[in-house]
Design a protein around this motif. Structure first.
Motif, PDB file in Angstrom:
ATOM      1  N   PRO A 168      11.557  10.864 -19.292  1.00 45.25           N
ATOM      2  CA  PRO A 168      12.869   9.756 -18.469  1.00 45.25           C
ATOM      3  C   PRO A 168      14.087  10.691 -19.511  1.00 45.25           C
ATOM      4  N   LEU A 169      15.265  10.396 -18.653  1.00 48.41           N
ATOM      5  CA  LEU A 169      16.584  11.214 -19.435  1.00 48.41           C
ATOM      6  C   LEU A 169      17.783   9.492 -19.417  1.00 48.41           C
ATOM      7  N   ALA A 170      18.163   9.074 -19.908  1.00 50.14           N
ATOM      8  CA  ALA A 170      18.885   7.694 -19.753  1.00 50.14           C
ATOM      9  C   ALA A 170      18.346   6.704 -19.510  1.00 50.14           C
ATOM     10  N   GLY A 171      17.112   6.457 -19.477  1.00 50.37           N
ATOM     11  CA  GLY A 171      15.897   5.602 -18.646  1.00 50.37           C
ATOM     12  C   GLY A 171      14.921   5.695 -17.481  1.00 50.37           C
ATOM     13  N   ILE A 172      15.399   7.250 -16.931  1.00 50.49           N
ATOM     14  CA  ILE A 172      14.738   6.815 -16.027  1.00 50.49           C
ATOM     15  C   ILE A 172      14.544   8.370 -15.744  1.00 50.49           C
ATOM     16  N   PRO A 173      13.323   8.746 -15.367  1.00 49.43           N
ATOM     17  CA  PRO A 173      12.256   9.768 -15.056  1.00 49.43           C
ATOM     18  C   PRO A 173      12.879  10.451 -14.278  1.00 49.43           C
ATOM     19  N   LEU A 174      12.608  12.156 -14.661  1.00 49.70           N
ATOM     20  CA  LEU A 174      13.455  13.221 -14.682  1.00 49.70           C
ATOM     21  C   LEU A 174      12.873  13.580 -12.498  1.00 49.70           C
ATOM     22  N   LEU A 175      12.071  13.349 -12.269  1.00 49.30           N
ATOM     23  CA  LEU A 175      10.777  13.249 -11.070  1.00 49.30           C
ATOM     24  C   LEU A 175      11.861  12.151  -9.881  1.00 49.30           C
ATOM     25  N   THR A 176      11.683  10.787 -10.578  1.00 49.28           N
ATOM     26  CA  THR A 176      12.577  10.138  -9.874  1.00 49.28           C
ATOM     27  C   THR A 176      14.246  10.122  -9.723  1.00 49.28           C
TER      28      THR A 176
END
Length: 266
Positions: free
Chosen positions: A27-35
């Protein structure tokens, strides 16, 4: 246009962050990179998406509903160029495709700029504001930047390897490229020939493949984009981006709010 996301690798440079999950799910800032990547691609109008998986593939299958997945059985012994071959073997490149790394953050405008570029066999967006990113990531930007040299018309002349100075870094590769049907056929044929000549080619990453392609007389065109992109290679990258985000300074480099959604990837 079909999109192929190369997500087979573990991302060992991220250390313990990938002990239990692939790099694309960090996650980056709580959201996965893939998302974030899927949101950006779909916002730009791309919906036919295939993910080439390897390490912890089951986790990616669960995290990407609505996407086709292909497993690379030799992911631990190969690199990104070989993952591209998995997609080609499945017949997914015959009509051309957008190819994307799985560990990048891009604003949708980067993708739309690539899609709207004049048709060519092989086209890649390049970040002309790369120094803004590298200056935040490390004290010496040239310690990690790759050589990328363009001619006056934006044709790619050289890519990959350590630059001797800023004069050899006209921009940076953004982990995205677009292949038209002829470009896909030519590039894959070239790579198959390289593998036949030397099995070490299965360890090529994308920039090594592009460099070899150029050295053999192939051509690649670029489209300039100013910012709107991050790469996450190390825990320090992740920490620094999140710090800049908290301080309200990251948007000047890449606006996360354009890739932040509720995680519903339908």
């Amino acid at each position: 246009m079909r999109t192929i996301i190369l997500a087979a690798g573990r991302g060992s440079r991220l250390g313990p962050l990938t002990d239990q999950r692939p790099k694309s799910l960090v996650p980056l800032a709580g959201i996965p990179l893939l998302t974030r990547l899927l949101n950006a691609l779909r916002t730009a109008g791309l919906s036919d998406i295939t993910i080439v998986t390897g390490y912890q593939s089951d986790l990616i299958n669960k995290a990407a509903p609505g996407c086709r997945t292909l497993h690379s059985p030799r992911w631990a012994h190969t690199n990104m160029a070989a993952s591209l071959l998995v997609a080609a073997d499945a017949g997914l490149l015959e009509d051309g495709a957008v190819i994307s790394y799985s560990d990048i953050v891009v604003e949708p405008r980067v993708v739309t700029t690539l899609l709207s570029a004049p048709r060519a066999p092989l086209t890649l967006p390049v970040n002309t504001a790369w120094l803004d990113v590298w200056s935040e990531r490390m004290a010496d930007p040239l310690a990690d930047a790759e050589r990328l040299i363009l001619d006056a018309n934006g044709r790619l002349l050289d890519i990959g390897g350590a630059p001797r100075g800023l004069h050899e870094v006209h921009a940076q590769f953004m982990g995205l490229l677009r292949l038209d049907p002829d470009g896909a056929r030519q590039l894959i044929s070239f790579y198959r020939d390289a593998l036949d000549a030397d099995s070490a080619a299965e360890h090529w990453d994308t920039t090594t493949l592009l460099s070899a392609w150029l050295n053999a007389g192939g051509t690649a065109h670029t489209v300039p984009v100013r910012g709107g992109w991050l790469e996450v290679d190390t825990p320090e990258d992740k920490d620094r981006y999140e710090e800049l985000h908290r301080l309200g300074r990251l948007a000047a480099i890449c606006a996360l709010d354009t890739t932040e959604k509720d995680g519903d990837n339908r």
